[in-house]
Design a protein around this motif. Structure first.
Motif, PDB file in Angstrom:
ATOM      1  N   LEU A  47     -34.156  56.587  36.071  1.00  0.00           N
ATOM      2  CA  LEU A  47     -34.755  57.119  37.803  1.00  0.00           C
ATOM      3  C   LEU A  47     -35.686  57.344  36.535  1.00  0.00           C
ATOM      4  CD1 LEU A  47     -32.177  59.079  38.880  1.00  0.00           C
ATOM      5  CD2 LEU A  47     -32.763  56.612  39.624  1.00  0.00           C
ATOM      6  N   PRO A  48     -37.320  56.947  37.032  1.00  0.00           N
ATOM      7  CA  PRO A  48     -38.810  56.988  37.001  1.00  0.00           C
ATOM      8  C   PRO A  48     -38.770  58.332  36.829  1.00  0.00           C
ATOM      9  CG  PRO A  48     -37.899  55.362  39.138  1.00  0.00           C
ATOM     10  CD  PRO A  48     -37.556  56.055  38.662  1.00  0.00           C
ATOM     11  N   GLY A  49     -39.161  58.844  35.784  1.00  0.00           N
ATOM     12  CA  GLY A  49     -39.755  60.192  35.558  1.00  0.00           C
ATOM     13  C   GLY A  49     -39.213  60.732  35.352  1.00  0.00           C
ATOM     14  N   VAL A  50     -37.415  60.674  34.877  1.00  0.00           N
ATOM     15  CA  VAL A  50     -36.579  61.373  34.672  1.00  0.00           C
ATOM     16  C   VAL A  50     -36.379  61.615  32.905  1.00  0.00           C
ATOM     17  CG1 VAL A  50     -33.884  61.774  34.660  1.00  0.00           C
ATOM     18  CG2 VAL A  50     -35.609  61.351  36.911  1.00  0.00           C
ATOM     19  N   GLY A  51     -36.054  62.076  32.242  1.00  0.00           N
ATOM     20  CA  GLY A  51     -36.230  62.027  30.920  1.00  0.00           C
ATOM     21  C   GLY A  51     -34.406  62.365  30.597  1.00  0.00           C
ATOM     22  N   VAL A  52     -33.784  62.977  29.197  1.00  0.00           N
ATOM     23  CA  VAL A  52     -32.411  62.800  28.819  1.00  0.00           C
ATOM     24  C   VAL A  52     -32.154  63.862  29.581  1.00  0.00           C
ATOM     25  CG1 VAL A  52     -31.270  62.904  27.111  1.00  0.00           C
ATOM     26  CG2 VAL A  52     -32.566  61.033  27.261  1.00  0.00           C
ATOM     27  N   LYS A  53     -32.997  65.001  29.403  1.00  0.00           N
ATOM     28  CA  LYS A  53     -33.107  66.341  28.883  1.00  0.00           C
ATOM     29  C   LYS A  53     -32.635  66.483  30.695  1.00  0.00           C
ATOM     30  CE  LYS A  53     -34.487  69.142  25.136  1.00  0.00           C
ATOM     31  NZ  LYS A  53     -34.673  69.643  25.167  1.00  0.00           N
ATOM     32  N   SER A  54     -33.772  65.734  32.051  1.00  0.00           N
ATOM     33  CA  SER A  54     -33.554  65.920  33.265  1.00  0.00           C
ATOM     34  C   SER A  54     -32.121  65.490  33.880  1.00  0.00           C
ATOM     35  CB  SER A  54     -35.192  65.559  34.021  1.00  0.00           C
ATOM     36  OG  SER A  54     -35.408  66.705  33.349  1.00  0.00           O
ATOM     37  N   ALA A  55     -31.819  64.437  32.916  1.00  0.00           N
ATOM     38  CA  ALA A  55     -30.817  63.042  33.668  1.00  0.00           C
ATOM     39  C   ALA A  55     -29.244  63.625  32.963  1.00  0.00           C
ATOM     40  CB  ALA A  55     -30.439  62.180  33.121  1.00  0.00           C
ATOM     41  N   GLN A  56     -29.456  64.663  31.526  1.00  0.00           N
ATOM     42  CA  GLN A  56     -28.768  65.887  31.839  1.00  0.00           C
ATOM     43  C   GLN A  56     -28.195  66.712  32.597  1.00  0.00           C
ATOM     44  OE1 GLN A  56     -29.094  67.255  27.744  1.00  0.00           O
ATOM     45  NE2 GLN A  56     -28.606  65.524  26.600  1.00  0.00           N
TER      46      GLN A  56
END
Length: 200
Positions: free
Chosen positions: A18-27
Protein backbone atom coordinates in the motif's frame (compact mmCIF):
# COMPACT_ATOMS: atom_id res chain seq x y z
CA UNK A 1 13.44 -13.86 6.78
CA UNK A 2 10.13 -15.58 7.51
CA UNK A 3 9.61 -15.02 11.26
CA UNK A 4 5.85 -15.47 11.42
CA UNK A 5 4.92 -18.26 9.03
CA UNK A 6 4.02 -17.99 5.38
CA UNK A 7 0.42 -16.74 5.76
CA UNK A 8 1.24 -13.92 8.17
CA UNK A 9 4.33 -12.98 6.16
CA UNK A 10 2.18 -12.77 3.04
CA UNK A 11 -0.34 -10.56 4.86
CA UNK A 12 2.48 -8.23 5.96
CA UNK A 13 3.85 -8.18 2.43
CA UNK A 14 0.45 -7.26 0.97
CA UNK A 15 -0.06 -4.45 3.50
CA UNK A 16 3.44 -3.13 2.72
CA UNK A 17 2.45 -2.76 -0.96
CA UNK A 18 0.00 0.00 0.00
CA UNK A 19 1.28 3.53 -0.73
CA UNK A 20 3.06 5.11 2.22
CA UNK A 21 3.12 1.88 4.24
CA UNK A 22 6.52 0.57 5.30
CA UNK A 23 7.32 -2.86 6.73
CA UNK A 24 6.81 -1.80 10.37
CA UNK A 25 3.44 -0.21 9.65
CA UNK A 26 2.47 -3.29 7.63
CA UNK A 27 3.38 -5.51 10.61
CA UNK A 28 1.25 -3.36 12.95
CA UNK A 29 -1.72 -3.60 10.60
CA UNK A 30 -1.30 -7.35 10.16
CA UNK A 31 -1.14 -7.99 13.89
CA UNK A 32 -4.07 -5.65 14.51
CA UNK A 33 -6.12 -7.80 12.12
CA UNK A 34 -4.83 -11.07 13.62
CA UNK A 35 -5.40 -10.05 17.24
CA UNK A 36 -8.86 -8.58 16.62
CA UNK A 37 -12.16 -10.45 16.42
CA UNK A 38 -12.68 -12.67 13.37
CA UNK A 39 -15.77 -10.71 12.34
CA UNK A 40 -13.68 -7.50 12.03
CA UNK A 41 -11.22 -9.28 9.71
CA UNK A 42 -14.12 -10.66 7.68
CA UNK A 43 -15.73 -7.20 7.47
CA UNK A 44 -12.44 -5.69 6.27
CA UNK A 45 -11.97 -8.39 3.62
CA UNK A 46 -15.60 -8.06 2.50
CA UNK A 47 -15.34 -4.25 2.27
CA UNK A 48 -12.20 -4.50 0.13
CA UNK A 49 -13.76 -7.02 -2.25
CA UNK A 50 -17.09 -5.22 -2.44
CA UNK A 51 -15.43 -1.87 -3.21
CA UNK A 52 -13.16 -3.46 -5.80
CA UNK A 53 -15.94 -5.41 -7.53
CA UNK A 54 -18.74 -2.83 -7.52
CA UNK A 55 -17.03 0.56 -7.91
CA UNK A 56 -17.06 2.14 -11.36
CA UNK A 57 -16.47 5.49 -13.05
CA UNK A 58 -19.22 8.10 -13.23
CA UNK A 59 -20.32 8.41 -16.88
CA UNK A 60 -19.89 12.20 -16.73
CA UNK A 61 -16.96 13.16 -14.50
CA UNK A 62 -15.14 9.81 -13.97
CA UNK A 63 -15.40 9.98 -10.19
CA UNK A 64 -15.49 6.62 -8.40
CA UNK A 65 -19.10 5.69 -7.68
CA UNK A 66 -21.52 2.81 -7.07
CA UNK A 67 -24.00 4.16 -9.64
CA UNK A 68 -23.77 5.17 -13.29
CA UNK A 69 -23.75 8.85 -12.28
CA UNK A 70 -22.07 10.10 -9.09
CA UNK A 71 -23.90 12.13 -6.45
CA UNK A 72 -22.21 15.40 -7.58
CA UNK A 73 -23.18 15.06 -11.25
CA UNK A 74 -26.69 13.97 -10.24
CA UNK A 75 -27.19 17.11 -8.12
CA UNK A 76 -29.22 19.59 -10.22
CA UNK A 77 -28.24 22.44 -7.86
CA UNK A 78 -24.59 22.32 -8.99
CA UNK A 79 -23.43 25.12 -11.32
CA UNK A 80 -23.20 23.40 -14.72
CA UNK A 81 -21.40 26.41 -16.22
CA UNK A 82 -18.19 25.75 -14.27
CA UNK A 83 -16.04 22.64 -14.63
CA UNK A 84 -13.03 21.95 -12.40
CA UNK A 85 -10.43 19.55 -13.80
CA UNK A 86 -8.56 17.57 -11.14
CA UNK A 87 -6.14 14.67 -11.19
CA UNK A 88 -7.88 12.26 -8.81
CA UNK A 89 -11.06 11.58 -6.85
CA UNK A 90 -9.10 12.49 -3.69
CA UNK A 91 -8.41 15.96 -5.11
CA UNK A 92 -12.13 16.38 -5.85
CA UNK A 93 -12.96 15.37 -2.28
CA UNK A 94 -10.43 17.90 -0.94
CA UNK A 95 -12.21 20.71 -2.81
CA UNK A 96 -15.63 19.49 -1.71
CA UNK A 97 -14.48 19.80 1.92
CA UNK A 98 -13.90 23.54 1.45
CA UNK A 99 -17.63 24.00 0.67
CA UNK A 100 -16.55 26.92 -1.59
CA UNK A 101 -17.03 25.32 -4.99
CA UNK A 102 -20.48 24.55 -6.38
CA UNK A 103 -19.69 23.55 -9.95
CA UNK A 104 -18.96 20.22 -11.62
CA UNK A 105 -15.74 18.22 -11.91
CA UNK A 106 -13.78 16.25 -14.45
CA UNK A 107 -11.28 13.73 -13.08
CA UNK A 108 -8.26 12.94 -15.27
CA UNK A 109 -7.02 9.96 -13.22
CA UNK A 110 -3.43 11.08 -13.34
CA UNK A 111 -1.11 13.72 -14.78
CA UNK A 112 1.21 13.88 -17.76
CA UNK A 113 4.51 12.28 -16.77
CA UNK A 114 6.83 11.25 -19.63
CA UNK A 115 9.25 9.67 -17.13
CA UNK A 116 6.47 7.26 -16.09
CA UNK A 117 5.20 6.74 -19.63
CA UNK A 118 1.99 8.69 -18.96
CA UNK A 119 0.85 10.92 -21.80
CA UNK A 120 -2.50 12.57 -22.59
CA UNK A 121 -3.84 9.31 -24.05
CA UNK A 122 -3.52 7.62 -20.64
CA UNK A 123 -5.67 10.32 -19.02
CA UNK A 124 -9.37 11.17 -19.42
CA UNK A 125 -8.60 14.02 -21.87
CA UNK A 126 -10.70 12.73 -24.78
CA UNK A 127 -13.60 12.36 -22.38
CA UNK A 128 -13.09 15.96 -21.24
CA UNK A 129 -13.25 17.21 -24.83
CA UNK A 130 -16.40 15.15 -25.42
CA UNK A 131 -18.12 17.06 -22.58
CA UNK A 132 -17.46 20.36 -24.32
CA UNK A 133 -19.72 19.90 -27.34
CA UNK A 134 -21.89 22.66 -28.81
CA UNK A 135 -24.76 21.93 -26.40
CA UNK A 136 -22.57 22.16 -23.30
CA UNK A 137 -23.44 24.95 -20.83
CA UNK A 138 -19.82 25.05 -19.58
CA UNK A 139 -18.37 28.59 -19.73
CA UNK A 140 -15.32 28.25 -17.44
CA UNK A 141 -12.82 25.46 -16.94
CA UNK A 142 -10.71 25.60 -13.78
CA UNK A 143 -7.45 23.68 -14.10
CA UNK A 144 -6.84 22.40 -10.57
CA UNK A 145 -4.03 19.92 -11.15
CA UNK A 146 -1.38 19.53 -8.46
CA UNK A 147 1.26 22.30 -8.24
CA UNK A 148 4.17 20.00 -9.10
CA UNK A 149 6.04 19.40 -12.36
CA UNK A 150 3.54 16.83 -13.66
CA UNK A 151 0.53 18.91 -12.64
CA UNK A 152 1.93 22.07 -14.22
CA UNK A 153 2.74 20.19 -17.45
CA UNK A 154 -0.81 18.82 -17.53
CA UNK A 155 -2.32 22.28 -16.93
CA UNK A 156 -0.19 23.80 -19.71
CA UNK A 157 -1.15 21.03 -22.13
CA UNK A 158 -4.86 21.38 -21.34
CA UNK A 159 -4.81 25.18 -21.57
CA UNK A 160 -3.29 25.02 -25.07
CA UNK A 161 -5.79 22.33 -26.07
CA UNK A 162 -8.84 24.16 -24.68
CA UNK A 163 -8.07 27.81 -25.52
CA UNK A 164 -9.29 27.53 -29.16
CA UNK A 165 -12.74 26.53 -27.86
CA UNK A 166 -13.33 30.10 -26.66
CA UNK A 167 -14.00 29.13 -23.04
CA UNK A 168 -12.64 30.95 -20.01
CA UNK A 169 -9.67 28.87 -18.80
CA UNK A 170 -8.40 29.52 -15.26
CA UNK A 171 -5.69 27.96 -13.12
CA UNK A 172 -5.86 27.69 -9.34
CA UNK A 173 -3.73 30.31 -7.58
CA UNK A 174 -0.45 29.37 -6.01
CA UNK A 175 -1.60 29.37 -2.41
CA UNK A 176 -0.95 25.63 -2.52
CA UNK A 177 2.65 24.60 -1.77
CA UNK A 178 4.68 23.60 -4.81
CA UNK A 179 5.55 19.90 -4.81
CA UNK A 180 2.56 19.02 -2.61
CA UNK A 181 -0.54 16.96 -3.31
CA UNK A 182 -3.97 18.57 -3.06
CA UNK A 183 -5.24 15.61 -1.05
CA UNK A 184 -3.06 16.70 1.93
CA UNK A 185 -3.56 20.49 1.78
CA UNK A 186 -5.75 22.09 4.45
CA UNK A 187 -9.18 23.47 3.51
CA UNK A 188 -8.30 27.15 4.08
CA UNK A 189 -5.32 26.99 1.71
CA UNK A 190 -7.46 25.25 -0.91
CA UNK A 191 -10.21 27.85 -0.46
CA UNK A 192 -7.73 30.73 -0.96
CA UNK A 193 -6.22 29.03 -3.99
CA UNK A 194 -9.68 28.65 -5.51
CA UNK A 195 -10.70 32.25 -4.73
CA UNK A 196 -7.44 33.63 -6.15
CA UNK A 197 -7.43 31.67 -9.40
CA UNK A 198 -6.15 33.50 -12.49
CA UNK A 199 -7.11 33.29 -16.13
CA UNK A 200 -4.35 31.78 -18.28
Amino acid sequence: MNYYGSYVSRLIEEFSRLPGVGVKSAQRMAFYVLNGPADRAEALAAAILEAKNTSKYCKHCYNITDDDICYICANSKRDARTLMVVESPQDMAAYEKTKEYGGLYHILHGAISPMDGIGPNELKVKELLARLDADSPIAEIILATNPNIEGEATAMYLSKLLKPLGLKITRIAHGVPVGGDLEYVDSITLMRALQGRLEI
